[in-house]
Design a protein around this motif. Structure first.
Motif, PDB file in Angstrom:
ATOM      1  N   PHE A  36       0.859  -1.183   0.000  1.00 31.53           N
ATOM      2  CA  PHE A  36       0.000   0.000   0.000  1.00 31.53           C
ATOM      3  C   PHE A  36       0.896   1.233   0.000  1.00 31.53           C
ATOM      4  O   PHE A  36       2.104   1.139   0.224  1.00 31.53           O
ATOM      5  N   ARG A  37       0.287   2.399  -0.247  1.00 28.72           N
ATOM      6  CA  ARG A  37       1.044   3.644  -0.296  1.00 28.72           C
ATOM      7  C   ARG A  37       0.613   4.572   0.834  1.00 28.72           C
ATOM      8  O   ARG A  37      -0.585   4.748   1.075  1.00 28.72           O
ATOM      9  N   VAL A  38       1.587   5.168   1.500  1.00 28.27           N
ATOM     10  CA  VAL A  38       1.365   6.233   2.473  1.00 28.27           C
ATOM     11  C   VAL A  38       2.450   7.270   2.249  1.00 28.27           C
ATOM     12  O   VAL A  38       3.622   6.920   2.090  1.00 28.27           O
ATOM     13  N   THR A  39       2.054   8.527   2.234  1.00 29.49           N
ATOM     14  CA  THR A  39       3.004   9.620   2.002  1.00 29.49           C
ATOM     15  C   THR A  39       3.121  10.471   3.255  1.00 29.49           C
ATOM     16  O   THR A  39       2.106  10.851   3.855  1.00 29.49           O
ATOM     17  N   HIS A  40       4.345  10.744   3.639  1.00 27.55           N
ATOM     18  CA  HIS A  40       4.609  11.634   4.773  1.00 27.55           C
ATOM     19  C   HIS A  40       4.745  13.054   4.237  1.00 27.55           C
ATOM     20  O   HIS A  40       5.662  13.366   3.481  1.00 27.55           O
ATOM     21  N   LEU A  41       3.812  13.921   4.617  1.00 27.80           N
ATOM     22  CA  LEU A  41       3.815  15.316   4.184  1.00 27.80           C
ATOM     23  C   LEU A  41       4.363  16.205   5.300  1.00 27.80           C
ATOM     24  O   LEU A  41       4.049  15.997   6.476  1.00 27.80           O
ATOM     25  N   SER A  42       5.138  17.209   4.912  1.00 28.34           N
ATOM     26  CA  SER A  42       5.646  18.175   5.885  1.00 28.34           C
ATOM     27  C   SER A  42       5.544  19.569   5.299  1.00 28.34           C
ATOM     28  O   SER A  42       6.061  19.836   4.203  1.00 28.34           O
ATOM     29  N   PHE A  43       4.844  20.439   6.012  1.00 29.01           N
ATOM     30  CA  PHE A  43       4.726  21.846   5.597  1.00 29.01           C
ATOM     31  C   PHE A  43       4.191  22.645   6.770  1.00 29.01           C
ATOM     32  O   PHE A  43       3.694  22.090   7.749  1.00 29.01           O
ATOM     33  N   THR A  44       4.280  23.971   6.670  1.00 33.02           N
ATOM     34  CA  THR A  44       3.798  24.834   7.739  1.00 33.02           C
ATOM     35  C   THR A  44       2.300  25.093   7.588  1.00 33.02           C
ATOM     36  O   THR A  44       1.686  24.750   6.576  1.00 33.02           O
ATOM     37  N   THR A  45       1.729  25.729   8.592  1.00 40.73           N
ATOM     38  CA  THR A  45       0.312  26.076   8.541  1.00 40.73           C
ATOM     39  C   THR A  45       0.022  27.200   7.558  1.00 40.73           C
ATOM     40  O   THR A  45      -1.146  27.502   7.296  1.00 40.73           O
ATOM     41  N   HIS A  46       1.061  27.827   7.018  1.00 41.72           N
ATOM     42  CA  HIS A  46       0.871  28.976   6.113  1.00 41.72           C
ATOM     43  C   HIS A  46       1.481  28.697   4.750  1.00 41.72           C
ATOM     44  O   HIS A  46       2.134  29.547   4.146  1.00 41.72           O
ATOM     45  N   VAL A  47       1.225  27.500   4.245  1.00 42.33           N
ATOM     46  CA  VAL A  47       1.760  27.104   2.947  1.00 42.33           C
ATOM     47  C   VAL A  47       0.648  27.183   1.902  1.00 42.33           C
ATOM     48  O   VAL A  47      -0.524  26.956   2.194  1.00 42.33           O
ATOM     49  N   GLY A  48       1.045  27.542   0.681  1.00 44.06           N
ATOM     50  CA  GLY A  48       0.089  27.542  -0.427  1.00 44.06           C
ATOM     51  C   GLY A  48      -1.095  28.449  -0.167  1.00 44.06           C
ATOM     52  O   GLY A  48      -1.002  29.473   0.518  1.00 44.06           O
ATOM     53  N   THR A  49      -2.230  28.095  -0.727  1.00 46.73           N
ATOM     54  CA  THR A  49      -3.468  28.835  -0.462  1.00 46.73           C
ATOM     55  C   THR A  49      -3.906  28.497   0.956  1.00 46.73           C
ATOM     56  O   THR A  49      -4.222  27.352   1.269  1.00 46.73           O
ATOM     57  N   HIS A  50      -3.884  29.498   1.817  1.00 41.21           N
ATOM     58  CA  HIS A  50      -4.128  29.236   3.233  1.00 41.21           C
ATOM     59  C   HIS A  50      -4.859  30.405   3.874  1.00 41.21           C
ATOM     60  O   HIS A  50      -4.958  31.494   3.297  1.00 41.21           O
ATOM     61  N   ILE A  51      -5.369  30.159   5.056  1.00 37.85           N
ATOM     62  CA  ILE A  51      -6.091  31.182   5.807  1.00 37.85           C
ATOM     63  C   ILE A  51      -5.310  31.518   7.066  1.00 37.85           C
ATOM     64  O   ILE A  51      -4.772  30.639   7.733  1.00 37.85           O
ATOM     65  N   ASP A  52      -5.214  32.822   7.358  1.00 33.51           N
ATOM     66  CA  ASP A  52      -4.623  33.308   8.603  1.00 33.51           C
ATOM     67  C   ASP A  52      -5.739  33.533   9.620  1.00 33.51           C
ATOM     68  O   ASP A  52      -6.694  34.275   9.346  1.00 33.51           O
ATOM     69  N   ALA A  53      -5.604  32.910  10.771  1.00 30.82           N
ATOM     70  CA  ALA A  53      -6.483  33.211  11.905  1.00 30.82           C
ATOM     71  C   ALA A  53      -5.858  34.330  12.726  1.00 30.82           C
ATOM     72  O   ALA A  53      -4.650  34.574  12.645  1.00 30.82           O
ATOM     73  N   PRO A  54      -6.632  35.051  13.520  1.00 34.69           N
ATOM     74  CA  PRO A  54      -6.063  36.122  14.340  1.00 34.69           C
ATOM     75  C   PRO A  54      -4.873  35.688  15.185  1.00 34.69           C
ATOM     76  O   PRO A  54      -3.942  36.468  15.416  1.00 34.69           O
ATOM     77  N   ALA A  55      -4.845  34.426  15.627  1.00 29.47           N
ATOM     78  CA  ALA A  55      -3.746  33.943  16.465  1.00 29.47           C
ATOM     79  C   ALA A  55      -2.404  33.966  15.739  1.00 29.47           C
ATOM     80  O   ALA A  55      -1.356  33.858  16.388  1.00 29.47           O
ATOM     81  N   HIS A  56      -2.415  34.112  14.428  1.00 28.57           N
ATOM     82  CA  HIS A  56      -1.168  34.174  13.658  1.00 28.57           C
ATOM     83  C   HIS A  56      -0.297  35.340  14.102  1.00 28.57           C
ATOM     84  O   HIS A  56       0.933  35.228  14.156  1.00 28.57           O
ATOM     85  N   MET A  57      -0.921  36.465  14.439  1.00 27.22           N
ATOM     86  CA  MET A  57      -0.159  37.671  14.772  1.00 27.22           C
ATOM     87  C   MET A  57      -0.546  38.302  16.101  1.00 27.22           C
ATOM     88  O   MET A  57       0.217  39.101  16.645  1.00 27.22           O
ATOM     89  N   GLU A  58      -1.727  37.961  16.616  1.00 27.49           N
ATOM     90  CA  GLU A  58      -2.243  38.627  17.806  1.00 27.49           C
ATOM     91  C   GLU A  58      -2.092  37.720  19.026  1.00 27.49           C
ATOM     92  O   GLU A  58      -2.570  36.569  19.011  1.00 27.49           O
ATOM     93  N   PRO A  59      -1.442  38.187  20.095  1.00 32.01           N
ATOM     94  CA  PRO A  59      -1.205  37.339  21.269  1.00 32.01           C
ATOM     95  C   PRO A  59      -2.472  36.710  21.842  1.00 32.01           C
ATOM     96  O   PRO A  59      -2.444  35.571  22.312  1.00 32.01           O
ATOM     97  N   GLU A  60      -3.569  37.435  21.816  1.00 34.24           N
ATOM     98  CA  GLU A  60      -4.824  36.907  22.350  1.00 34.24           C
ATOM     99  C   GLU A  60      -5.796  36.548  21.228  1.00 34.24           C
ATOM    100  O   GLU A  60      -6.996  36.374  21.469  1.00 34.24           O
ATOM    101  N   GLY A  61      -5.289  36.410  20.002  1.00 36.94           N
ATOM    102  CA  GLY A  61      -6.150  36.151  18.858  1.00 36.94           C
ATOM    103  C   GLY A  61      -6.708  34.738  18.840  1.00 36.94           C
ATOM    104  O   GLY A  61      -6.107  33.797  19.370  1.00 36.94           O
ATOM    105  N   ALA A  62      -7.859  34.589  18.214  1.00 34.30           N
ATOM    106  CA  ALA A  62      -8.534  33.294  18.136  1.00 34.30           C
ATOM    107  C   ALA A  62      -7.804  32.354  17.186  1.00 34.30           C
ATOM    108  O   ALA A  62      -7.237  32.777  16.172  1.00 34.30           O
ATOM    109  N   THR A  63      -7.826  31.077  17.515  1.00 37.68           N
ATOM    110  CA  THR A  63      -7.321  30.039  16.626  1.00 37.68           C
ATOM    111  C   THR A  63      -8.467  29.516  15.764  1.00 37.68           C
ATOM    112  O   THR A  63      -9.639  29.822  15.992  1.00 37.68           O
TER     113      THR A  63
END
Length: 231
Positions: A36-63
């Motif tokens: 069978f095939r399984v792929t191990h992927l590694s990337f950050t939360t801000h790769v490619g087309t992605h969404i920033d939540a307030p917690a990205h930059m704001e200390p008390e921002g929502a996740t």
């Protein structure tokens, strides 16, 4: 309209924010050795087309996990700041619209009187998606802090065909236009509790109004890749 995929593929060698680790996709199981095939992927939360939540930059921002699934459906208004011929459905690198590291100002954006009450996201097509995969992609236009504040005051999220609403550090940083330091556009938007969707592929012929769905991976984090679809 038929659904239009606005998502950049996640793959090794793709553009990532300067200094971030790149994408890797390595086999952890193969058909030959494991059946069978399984792929191990590694990337950050801000790769490619992605969404920033307030917690990205704001200390008390929502996740991301603090939001319901309905919060990732937007009534979008396209703001076309780009030139170029899109009759073929592709990006036009010959005329990307705004120039390298040009600022987007409030005067380029709709105001409250121009905006339907239902609109809760401005999708800004700068034309810089034409340079996806090219070093020029990182010298994209950016939002002046007052433009980001204007969007936040409209109670709108923002979608971009660039990697950053702020200037991205490159060798050309600060050459012109009195570029702001740091990430003030991020702070204006995320500090107001709104979302930023980056690296959209806006090469398709989109109407001025559409529904945008940007559903992130179910991860309680500061951001995540999204499969973004216009309807």
């Amino acid at each position: 309209m038929e659904p239009v995929d606005l998502t950049r593929p996640i793959e090794p060698g793709m553009p990532v924010y300067p200094g971030d680790p790149g994408v890797s996709a390595d086999a952890s199981a193969t058909m030959g050795s494991d059946g069978f095939r399984v792929t191990h992927l590694s990337f950050t939360t801000h790769v490619g087309t992605h969404i920033d939540a307030p917690a990205h930059m704001e200390p008390e921002g929502a996740t991301l996990d603090e939001y319901g699934i309905a919060d990732f459906r937007f009534d979008a208004r396209l703001v076309d700041l780009a030139g170029g011929d899109r009759d073929s459905g592709g990006d036009s690198a010959d005329d990307p619209g705004l120039g390298a590291r040009d600022p987007v100002t409030p005067a380029m954006l709709p105001d409250g009187e121009d905006l339907d009450a239902e609109v809760d996201m401005l999708v800004l097509r700068t034309g810089w998606g034409a340079y996806w995969g090219d070093e020029r992609y990182f010298d994209h236009p950016y939002l002046r802090p007052e433009a980001a504040r204007h969007i936040a005051d409209l109670d709108c999220a923002v979608g971009l065909d660039t990697i950053n609403p702020d200037p991205t550090p490159t060798e050309r940083a600060g050459e012109a236009n009195a570029e702001p330091e740091g990430v003030p556009a991020h702070h204006e938007l995320l500090g107001a509790g709104t979302f930023i969707v980056e690296n959209l592929n806006l090469s398709a012929d989109l109407p001025e109004r559409f529904t945008l769905r940007a559903y992130p991976l179910r991860v309680d984090a500061d951001g995540a890749p999204v499969r973004t679809v216009a309807e």
